[in-house]
Design a protein around this motif. Structure first.
Motif, PDB file in Angstrom:
ATOM      1  N   ILE A  54       2.128  -2.682   1.243  1.00 53.45           N
ATOM      2  CA  ILE A  54       1.159  -3.774   1.178  1.00 53.45           C
ATOM      3  C   ILE A  54       1.559  -4.833   0.156  1.00 53.45           C
ATOM      4  CG2 ILE A  54      -1.245  -4.327   0.598  1.00 53.45           C
ATOM      5  CD1 ILE A  54      -2.016  -1.577   1.639  1.00 53.45           C
ATOM      6  N   ASP A  55       2.020  -4.375  -1.011  1.00 54.19           N
ATOM      7  CA  ASP A  55       2.296  -5.292  -2.115  1.00 54.19           C
ATOM      8  C   ASP A  55       3.342  -4.670  -3.031  1.00 54.19           C
ATOM      9  OD1 ASP A  55       2.316  -7.081  -4.198  1.00 54.19           O
ATOM     10  OD2 ASP A  55       0.220  -6.772  -4.785  1.00 54.19           O
ATOM     11  N   THR A  71     -13.038   0.931  -9.200  1.00 54.91           N
ATOM     12  CA  THR A  71     -13.203   1.262  -7.784  1.00 54.91           C
ATOM     13  C   THR A  71     -14.333   2.274  -7.650  1.00 54.91           C
ATOM     14  OG1 THR A  71     -11.633   3.117  -7.847  1.00 54.91           O
ATOM     15  CG2 THR A  71     -10.741   0.936  -7.326  1.00 54.91           C
ATOM     16  N   ASP A  93     -10.465   6.053  -6.338  1.00 60.06           N
ATOM     17  CA  ASP A  93      -9.042   6.367  -6.210  1.00 60.06           C
ATOM     18  C   ASP A  93      -8.716   7.658  -6.960  1.00 60.06           C
ATOM     19  OD1 ASP A  93      -9.421   5.309  -8.773  1.00 60.06           O
ATOM     20  OD2 ASP A  93      -7.965   3.690  -8.545  1.00 60.06           O
ATOM     21  N   LEU A  98       1.554   1.885  -1.353  1.00 61.17           N
ATOM     22  CA  LEU A  98       1.274   0.617  -2.024  1.00 61.17           C
ATOM     23  C   LEU A  98       2.339  -0.419  -1.713  1.00 61.17           C
ATOM     24  CD1 LEU A  98      -0.356  -1.088  -4.077  1.00 61.17           C
ATOM     25  CD2 LEU A  98       0.987   0.015  -5.900  1.00 61.17           C
ATOM     26  N   SER A 119      -3.747  -0.831  -7.322  1.00 56.07           N
ATOM     27  CA  SER A 119      -4.092  -2.066  -6.629  1.00 56.07           C
ATOM     28  C   SER A 119      -4.465  -1.792  -5.179  1.00 56.07           C
ATOM     29  CB  SER A 119      -2.892  -3.027  -6.651  1.00 56.07           C
ATOM     30  OG  SER A 119      -2.463  -3.306  -7.955  1.00 56.07           O
ATOM     31  N   HIS A 120      -5.375  -2.597  -4.657  1.00 56.60           N
ATOM     32  CA  HIS A 120      -5.676  -2.621  -3.215  1.00 56.60           C
ATOM     33  C   HIS A 120      -6.187  -1.278  -2.687  1.00 56.60           C
ATOM     34  CE1 HIS A 120      -3.407  -6.360  -3.427  1.00 56.60           C
ATOM     35  NE2 HIS A 120      -2.312  -5.705  -3.764  1.00 56.60           N
ATOM     36  N   PHE A 121      -6.916  -0.523  -3.515  1.00 60.57           N
ATOM     37  CA  PHE A 121      -7.329   0.793  -3.033  1.00 60.57           C
ATOM     38  C   PHE A 121      -8.147   0.742  -1.734  1.00 60.57           C
ATOM     39  CE2 PHE A 121     -10.190   4.564  -3.121  1.00 60.57           C
ATOM     40  CZ  PHE A 121      -9.219   5.501  -2.831  1.00 60.57           C
ATOM     41  N   GLY A 138       2.404  -4.501  -6.562  1.00 64.23           N
ATOM     42  CA  GLY A 138       1.159  -3.789  -6.841  1.00 64.23           C
ATOM     43  C   GLY A 138       1.273  -2.863  -8.037  1.00 64.23           C
ATOM     44  N   LYS A 198      -7.641  -0.965   0.793  1.00 62.98           N
ATOM     45  CA  LYS A 198      -6.675  -1.044   1.887  1.00 62.98           C
ATOM     46  C   LYS A 198      -5.829   0.225   1.991  1.00 62.98           C
ATOM     47  CE  LYS A 198      -6.194  -6.083   1.611  1.00 62.98           C
ATOM     48  NZ  LYS A 198      -5.243  -7.215   1.412  1.00 62.98           N
ATOM     49  N   LEU A 199      -5.684   0.935   0.878  1.00 62.55           N
ATOM     50  CA  LEU A 199      -4.863   2.147   0.848  1.00 62.55           C
ATOM     51  C   LEU A 199      -5.654   3.399   1.208  1.00 62.55           C
ATOM     52  CD1 LEU A 199      -3.026   1.654  -2.586  1.00 62.55           C
ATOM     53  CD2 LEU A 199      -2.235   0.918  -0.342  1.00 62.55           C
ATOM     54  N   ARG A 200      -6.968   3.332   1.041  1.00 60.06           N
ATOM     55  CA  ARG A 200      -7.797   4.541   1.072  1.00 60.06           C
ATOM     56  C   ARG A 200      -7.574   5.381   2.325  1.00 60.06           C
ATOM     57  NH1 ARG A 200     -12.504   2.333   0.707  1.00 60.06           N
ATOM     58  NH2 ARG A 200     -12.983   2.743  -1.483  1.00 60.06           N
TER      59      ARG A 200
END
Length: 277
Positions: free
Chosen positions: A183-184, A97, A148, A180, A122-124, A187, A126-128
């Motif tokens: 979202i998933d 990332t 991250d 997390l 995972s999915h940083f 994850g 979207k998490l940021r």
């Protein structure tokens, strides 16, 4: 994934660990042996930047970072040959990332604290935003990069890293996992971290839904030189923590268990369970 080392004990020149051993951190930047991607493929190079943070007589650490590969920077060799430190950490980066830029290189610093990380979430992207909104307003201006890892560090500072490092890291991990899971639920969060205030060295090895990153510790003065007296020796009463051993003398290195938080102070190594299931 990244590779890192952390040292605390009697002062030594940085090159004792960073450049001189057979499998030094600079060698690992081109020929890592234990660095694997999520799919199980070995990642042999870590060329997306490097950094070193060290403590001497002043409270705040020295810091040298660049987005060049460690093997390509002659200033790194010169600095490590001249600088001596009782506590230091160094990191070579293989990005998952964040862009390849100096502000994304580890270790990250705040006042007298240093932090470096190997792993990912995972999915940083979207998490940021949600995670960074949790960073204390007084700390948010210190956010310079897009990783991250830096977000984890500033969240831990927000949750009291200065007062209680283990509790702060627990709160940070709980916050990341809660976000997390929205979202998933499958994850991944993987953390192999080194943290220091210049007096104590702390490490974390923790993973969620994935095999943990490797982490080893040695307090053996001959861990680099058992078969070759020309190799550097570390002083007795010193401790090294690494992502992978700095030579092939495997019995001198002890694997740190997963889901543990380790505190190292004056060669006393205390490992505790980190998170309850």
């Amino acid at each position: 994934m990244c590779r890192w080392i952390a040292y605390t004990g009697k002062p030594i020149y940085l090159d004792t660990l960073v450049t001189k051993p057979d499998h030094s951190l600079v060698v690992q930047s081109r020929h890592s042996q234990m660095n694997y991607t999520n799919s199980g493929q070995r990642l042999s190079t870590n060329g997306d930047g490097f950094g070193i943070g060290w403590y001497d007589k002043r409270a705040s650490p020295g810091l040298f970072k660049d987005d060049l590969p460690a093997w390509h920077n002659t200033n790194l060799n010169n600095l490590c040959h001249q600088v001596k430190s009782h506590t230091f950490m160094a990191h070579i980066r293989a990005t998952t990332t964040g862009d390849i830029q100096r502000s994304n290189c580890h270790p990250f610093s705040y006042k007298n604290w240093l932090f470096q990380h190997n792993g990912h979430v995972s999915h940083f992207p979207k998490l940021r935003r949600q995670l960074q909104l949790k960073i204390a307003p007084k700390l948010y201006p210190h956010l310079q990069g897009t990783t991250d890892s830096e977000t984890f560090f500033l969240l831990a500072l927000t949750y009291g890293l200065v007062e209680n490092p283990k509790a702060a890291m627990q709160k940070m991990v709980a916050e990341v996992l809660q976000t997390l899971n929205q979202i998933d639920k499958k994850g991944v969060l993987n953390l192999s971290c080194a943290i220091s205030d210049g007096h104590k060295l702390y490490t974390l090895r923790y993973s969620h839904n994935e095999a943990p990153m490797t982490q080893f510790v040695s307090t053996d003065a001959s861990c680099l030189a058992e078969f070759d007296d020309s190799k550097p020796r570390i002083p007795s009463g010193s401790t090294i923590v690494v992502s992978e051993p700095l030579d092939n003398v495997s019995d001198k290195w002890t694997k740190i268990d997963s889901n543990t938080f380790t505190t190292i102070y004056r060669n006393n190594v205390t490992t505790e369970r980190f998170m309850d299931d």
